[in-house]
Design a protein around this motif. Structure first.
Motif, PDB file in Angstrom:
ATOM      1  N   LEU A 179      18.629  21.373  23.989  1.00 13.73           N
ATOM      2  CA  LEU A 179      19.931  21.805  23.484  1.00 13.73           C
ATOM      3  C   LEU A 179      19.770  22.855  22.386  1.00 13.73           C
ATOM      4  N   CYS A 180      18.786  22.649  21.517  1.00  7.78           N
ATOM      5  CA  CYS A 180      18.523  23.647  20.467  1.00  7.78           C
ATOM      6  C   CYS A 180      18.013  24.954  21.079  1.00  7.78           C
ATOM      7  N   GLU A 183      21.003  26.885  22.309  1.00  8.63           N
ATOM      8  CA  GLU A 183      21.713  27.506  21.195  1.00  8.63           C
ATOM      9  C   GLU A 183      20.962  28.732  20.690  1.00  8.63           C
ATOM     10  N   GLN A 186      21.087  31.907  22.919  1.00  7.52           N
ATOM     11  CA  GLN A 186      22.291  32.698  22.685  1.00  7.52           C
ATOM     12  C   GLN A 186      22.164  33.495  21.384  1.00  7.52           C
ATOM     13  N   ALA A 206      26.239  19.714  26.809  1.00  5.72           N
ATOM     14  CA  ALA A 206      25.838  21.116  26.700  1.00  5.72           C
ATOM     15  C   ALA A 206      26.997  22.041  27.051  1.00  5.72           C
ATOM     16  N   GLN A 209      29.788  21.819  24.270  1.00 10.56           N
ATOM     17  CA  GLN A 209      29.414  22.478  23.018  1.00 10.56           C
ATOM     18  C   GLN A 209      29.237  23.988  23.175  1.00 10.56           C
ATOM     19  N   LEU A 211      26.947  25.498  24.894  1.00 13.34           N
ATOM     20  CA  LEU A 211      25.530  25.851  24.857  1.00 13.34           C
ATOM     21  C   LEU A 211      25.032  26.413  26.180  1.00 13.34           C
ATOM     22  N   CYS A 212      25.770  26.198  27.253  1.00 16.69           N
ATOM     23  CA  CYS A 212      25.380  26.733  28.551  1.00 16.69           C
ATOM     24  C   CYS A 212      26.629  27.131  29.330  1.00 16.69           C
TER      25      CYS A 212
END
Length: 358
Positions: A179-180, A183, A186, A206, A209, A211-212
């Motif tokens: 997940l980090c 982030e 991006q 994900a 949030q 994130l994807c």
């Protein structure tokens, strides 16, 4: 003080331990205000980390308040709030001077592996000026907790991919590191991020949030076909392998486009095979390594500026008294657990002893 100690039988016990003391003028003593359980701690219990010493206090992911510093520590003082680097490094050997802190001639993964770690009330930190970073005002302890390990690992994976603005990056593993990495991909300029994981709940997180843009469950669709369809038949420009599971290494190189970069930041428990004949002609670049936590100050500044956040990783909190429960829940991914955070020990509460609750 209370400390979670690893024994040679692959178990851990929360027991009384003497308060740590400074061993060197470069040390600092830190009162732990938050610590976390990491998959690497599980690897120790599984016997997959030969360098780990039985009898060591576990844990390497923490923040706290400086209590005492050695005479050579000039940048820190008692009372400072600090985030810890999971890697111990001297800052002065051949490798450290070139930024390869993982290969420090005097350090490496020491805390919670070869020397007593942070799943305790207090911890001694060697080479404190390298291993601790002051937390900026306005950044909470929990905001800073993952800077020296999980967030650094994700940043490292994204950095290895040599991301260009507009790239598509695939991340295998939607756990905390993955997940980090999403982030940070991006942050580096990726226009599209693809998440791959066997856990539908983590994929949903994900997406929720931001994130994807695409989430792929390998049991529900063919990962390689889905990535090719999403990228116009090319494959991902960069792939971060943060899962370390059965088949995840093969998935990583298969979904990378020709001349792409595959960054391996997962910690495997078994040897992986590099099938060169099968990948001949793809001209892939493979990069691998443990967490390269050389950017802690930069990451804290990015958090302070609102460019990065990790609050969504914390799903469970409890006093150190319940850490054995935390290991069980974290290891089995129960109740949607992503990260279990240990609050300070409380003498007025009972201690969970590892027995199943009725």
């Amino acid at each position: 003080m209370k400390a979670l100690v690893y024994d040679k039988n692959g178990a851990a016990r929360l027991i009384d331990r003497p308060m740590p003391a400074l061993h060197s003028p470069q040390d600092a003593l830190v009162r732990v205000t938050r610590s976390a359980i990491c998959t690497s701690d599980l690897h120790i219990l599984h016997g997959a980390v030969p360098r780990a010493k039985p009898g060591v206090t576990l844990g390497h992911e923490f923040v706290g308040q400086v209590v005492q510093v050695g005479s050579q520590v000039k940048s820190l003082a008692a009372g400072d709030r600090v985030a810890a680097n999971c890697i111990t490094f001297c800052g002065d050997c051949w490798f450290c001077r070139r930024g390869y802190i993982n290969n420090c001639e005097k350090g490496g993964w020491e805390l919670g592996c070869r020397i007593d770690g942070c799943q305790a009330e207090y911890v001694r930190v060697p080479y404190a000026e390298q291993g601790l970073t002051k937390i900026p005002d306005g950044v909470s302890d929990e905001d800073a907790l993952f800077v020296g390990d999980i967030l650094s690992s994700g940043y490292f994976g994204a950095e290895l991919c040599e991301i260009q603005p507009g790239d598509t990056v695939a991340v295998i593993g939607a756990g905390p590191v993955g997940l980090c990495a999403m982030e940070c991909a991006q942050l580096f300029g990726a226009a599209k991020v693809i998440a791959v994981d066997m856990d539908a709940g983590r994929l949903a997180l994900a997406k929720a949030q931001g994130l994807c843009q695409l989430a792929i469950h390998p049991q529900q669709e063919d990962v390689e076909a889905a990535v090719l369809a999403y990228t116009g038949g090319r494959g991902a420009d960069g792939v971060v392998e943060a899962a370390g599971g059965t088949g995840s290494f093969e998935t990583a190189w298969r979904i990378a486009r020709p001349n792409g970069v595959v960054a391996l930041v997962a910690m495997y428990e078994t040897d992986q095979i590099l099938p060169l004949p099968s990948m001949y002609g793809k001209n892939l670049v493979f990069k691998t390594g443990g967490v390269d936590a050389v950017h802690c100050a930069r990451l804290l500044d990015l958090i302070a500026a609102g460019r990065l956040r990790t609050d969504f990783l914390i799903t469970h909190r409890a006093p150190l008294n319940d850490i054995l429960k935390g290991y069980r829940i974290f290891a089995n991914k129960q109740d949607g657990c992503l990260k279990w955070v240990n609050l300070p020990y409380r003498a007025d509460l009972p201690t969970y002893d590892g027995e199943e609750e009725g």
